[in-house]
Enzyme design. Structure first.
Site, PDB file in Angstrom:
ATOM      1  N   ASP A 112      -1.126  -0.587  -5.059  1.00 45.62           N
ATOM      2  CA  ASP A 112      -2.090  -1.598  -4.608  1.00 45.62           C
ATOM      3  C   ASP A 112      -2.053  -1.791  -3.094  1.00 45.62           C
ATOM      4  OD1 ASP A 112      -2.605  -2.010  -7.246  1.00 45.62           O
ATOM      5  OD2 ASP A 112      -2.245  -4.175  -7.217  1.00 45.62           O
TER       6      ASP A 112
ATOM      7  N   HIS B 237       3.240  -0.949  -4.559  1.00 45.98           N
ATOM      8  CA  HIS B 237       2.373  -1.259  -3.413  1.00 45.98           C
ATOM      9  C   HIS B 237       2.647  -0.246  -2.306  1.00 45.98           C
ATOM     10  CE1 HIS B 237       2.663  -4.993  -5.705  1.00 45.98           C
ATOM     11  NE2 HIS B 237       1.511  -5.347  -5.174  1.00 45.98           N
TER      12      HIS B 237
HETATM   13 ZN    ZN Z   1      -3.253  -6.727  -3.979  1.00 43.72          ZN
END
Ligand code: ZN
Length: 249
Positions: free
Chosen positions: A54, A201
């Site tokens: 992400d 992430h």
């Molecule tokens: Zn996010």
């Protein structure tokens, strides 16, 4: 006069009893899963998993991650942020050319708590446009920032043609907190199951733990027989694909 007063009191009591009427309805996840509106995990018969990243792309960490994925012949799905897509068109092209999937994670990564339908549509559409301009292919998966979901968010994304993709709650690495490489590795390996959607992430601070953890996780799970596919590919392996309303066909 007296009638007006009692009516006002009645309305006030209603409001006190049902304050949630003014907010978007928020159902538990199974409500959305059963209707094929959103997914958290994808039940599959075989050993498939999806790795997701992400908030990127990141000019610093995403290329390193691409290299590791290539080394292990693994495909991943990147939930990218529109503003960063605009800043890194070459990187975005490289991601697609390597066989990875690009998915929509909004344009500005706003707080989705209390967001309006109009704002959601703008965030989704702007991002779709920049991705399609660069790659020629519009994204078809959407993940709301912060994992926030309710009827407005899910329905709007569905109406815009998206499947809403969350992540396996047992595969939340919390890598953004830099919990240490062993902790990230252990979260993934000790919980590994068919159809998992793993959350990482690739942007938002020092992601070196994410990179190091991947180097340990991938060979281990491949040894256990898992294959890493994109989320769209994972969806097509759903044991009850029909509940997803033919999504991705
Ligand atoms: Zn996010």
């Amino acid at each position: 006069m007296r009638r007006v007063c009692s009516y006002s009191v009645f309305v006030l009591i209603l409001f006190l009893l049902f304050p949630s009427c003014t907010h978007a309805m928020n159902h538990p996840r199974h409500f959305y899963e059963e209707k094929g509106k959103a997914i958290w995990d994808v039940p599959t018969h075989s050993k498939y998993m999806a790795i997701t990243f992400d908030d990127g792309p990141s000019i610093k960490y995403t290329p390193e991650i691409l290299k590791i994925l290539e080394e292990y012949d693994a495909r991943a799905t990147f939930f990218v942020v529109g503003t960063r897509v605009q800043q890194n068109p070459e990187l975005i092209r490289a991601m697609v050319e390597s066989g990875h999937e690009l998915a929509n994670h909004t344009f500005h990564h706003p707080n989705f708590t209390g967001i309006t339908k109009e704002e959601i549509i703008k965030e989704i559409d702007f991002t779709s446009e920049v991705i399609e301009d660069i790659t020629g292919v519009p994204p078809k998966l959407f993940r709301p920032p912060g994992g926030v979901y309710n009827d407005i968010i899910v329905d709007t994304a569905n109406e815009e043609g998206y499947m809403v993709v969350m992540w396996s709650w047992h595969q939340d690495t919390k890598d953004w907190q830099s919990p240490g490489v062993p902790k990230i590795v252990n979260t993934v390996l000790s919980n590994a199951k068919n159809g998992d959607i793993i959350l990482f992430h690739d942007f938002g601070g020092n992601r070196s733990q994410t990179v190091k953890a991947l180097k340990q996780i991938l060979p281990e799970l491949i040894e256990e027989g898992y294959q890493f596919v994109t989320v769209s590919e994972l969806i097509q392996k759903h044991v009850n694909y029909r509940i997803l309303n033919g999504f991705g066909e």
